[in-house]
Write an enzyme that holds these catalytic residues in place. Structure first.
Site, PDB file in Angstrom:
ATOM      1  N   ASP A  38       0.833  -1.193   0.000  1.00  0.00           N
ATOM      2  CA  ASP A  38       0.000   0.000   0.000  1.00  0.00           C
ATOM      3  C   ASP A  38       0.875   1.253   0.000  1.00  0.00           C
ATOM      4  OD1 ASP A  38      -2.306  -1.554   0.146  1.00  0.00           O
ATOM      5  OD2 ASP A  38      -2.267  -1.586   2.337  1.00  0.00           O
ATOM      6  N   TYR A  66       6.003  -9.074   8.407  1.00  0.00           N
ATOM      7  CA  TYR A  66       5.599  -7.685   8.561  1.00  0.00           C
ATOM      8  C   TYR A  66       5.756  -7.250  10.013  1.00  0.00           C
ATOM      9  CZ  TYR A  66       3.133  -8.334   4.091  1.00  0.00           C
ATOM     10  OH  TYR A  66       2.815  -8.598   2.785  1.00  0.00           O
ATOM     11  N   ASP A  80      -6.892   0.808   7.498  1.00  0.00           N
ATOM     12  CA  ASP A  80      -5.719   1.537   7.991  1.00  0.00           C
ATOM     13  C   ASP A  80      -6.103   2.988   8.245  1.00  0.00           C
ATOM     14  OD1 ASP A  80      -5.827   2.796   5.525  1.00  0.00           O
ATOM     15  OD2 ASP A  80      -4.062   1.806   4.717  1.00  0.00           O
ATOM     16  N   ARG A 175      -3.967  -5.565   7.280  1.00  0.00           N
ATOM     17  CA  ARG A 175      -5.062  -4.673   7.671  1.00  0.00           C
ATOM     18  C   ARG A 175      -6.265  -5.481   8.161  1.00  0.00           C
ATOM     19  NH1 ARG A 175      -6.469  -1.314   2.641  1.00  0.00           N
ATOM     20  NH2 ARG A 175      -5.203  -2.813   1.502  1.00  0.00           N
TER      21      ARG A 175
END
Length: 291
Positions: A38, A66, A80, A175
């Site tokens: 993103d 992550y 987010d 997310r």
């Protein structure tokens, strides 16, 4: 000019923007990336240049890691903090560290999640986020992914947030994972920070910024075979190399691989990607690399 690059995508740039920057630096049109990040996220973005771009689909099979910040108290339509707030509570007790740890453990293993509508996932050939911008209703079915491990790195009750490390399979949306963790704790939650620290053998410590790439140029290119270790290796008999390069099956039935996609070598040289044909019981070429 062929090879992989391990680029550090900065926040504020889309993955497509990074591709454009790489094309300008290397003066190459054939450039692709594995695993979209993103625009607000940062971290490892594997890039393939030239003939190596044919291998992008195999990079996307690799597991990923992550580091994410999860903030409790509000949820957004995107999952987010770039989205519009759709649920918010101001007066609540922060869950205890032990309760959060227990919920995190419940999300390890094979789980089902619904990817966010504000994502690049395709529905009938069109990206979900593009459909949303066009005013279309978007309904994405749940999918099964694997979360190998989740670690709680920081617990900040005064700021109503935690920091987690996640090791997961391809297709996992962090997310959505943050939203689901909040729901399991009875609270709206949003991912407020994300860095991708690993894609297969590409690590954050070895990334290059776009400025560093501009300084190094073509010398920054990496040998593709060294970054496909998540695929099972098959060593082909040297006398079958020519046939494989010409698109013929291996004709060998001495080995039944665990997976259907393999990296094929002969005499220590990477030949390309093979596909195991279980009906014919032999490995056939999927992508053959030129000499």
């Amino acid at each position: 000019m062929d090879g992989f690059l391990n680029i550090l995508k900065p926040p504020g740039m889309s993955s497509h923007d990074v591709i454009g920057a790489v094309r300008k630096v290397l003066h190459m049109k054939r450039v692709g990336h594995a695993g979209t990040l993103d625009p607000a996220a940062a971290g490892v973005l594997p890039i393939a240049v030239g003939q190596a771009a044919r291998l992008i689909e195999y990079l996307e099979l690799a597991d990923k890691m992550y580091r994410a910040e999860l903030t409790f108290g509000f949820a957004t339509d995107s999952g987010d903090d770039t989205g519009e707030i759709i649920n918010e509570v101001k007066d609540f007790a922060m869950p205890a560290r032990e309760a959060i740890g227990e919920v995190l453990r419940s999300f390890t293993g094979r789980i089902r999640q619904v990817p966010p509508a504000h994502s690049a996932i395709k529905i009938n050939g069109r990206r979900a986020c593009d459909l949303l911008r066009a005013g279309r209703d978007v309904e994405i079915p749940a999918r099964e992914v694997t979360v190998h491990a989740i670690g709680l790195l920081a617990y900040e009750p005064e700021k109503r947030r935690v920091l987690i490390d996640v090791s997961c399979s391809k297709g996992t949306y962090i997310r959505s994972l943050c939203t689901d963790i909040g729901a399991a704790l009875g609270l709206p939650a949003t991912m407020t920070f994300l860095v991708r620290s690993r894609v297969g053998d590409f690590s954050l410590a070895d990334t290059l910024t776009l400025e560093e790439l501009a300084a190094k140029g073509e010398s920054a290119l990496l040998e593709p075979a060294a970054y496909l270790n998540h695929l099972e290796r098959y060593d082909l008999a040297p006398e079958r190399e020519k046939a494989f390069r010409n698109g013929l099956g291996t004709g060998e039935r001495r080995h039944v691989p665990e997976t259907d996609t393999l990296r094929v070598y002969s005499a220590g040289q990477f030949l390309g990607i093979g596909r195991y044909d279980r009906k014919r019981q032999e490995i056939v070429p999927a992508k053959v690399m030129s000499r």
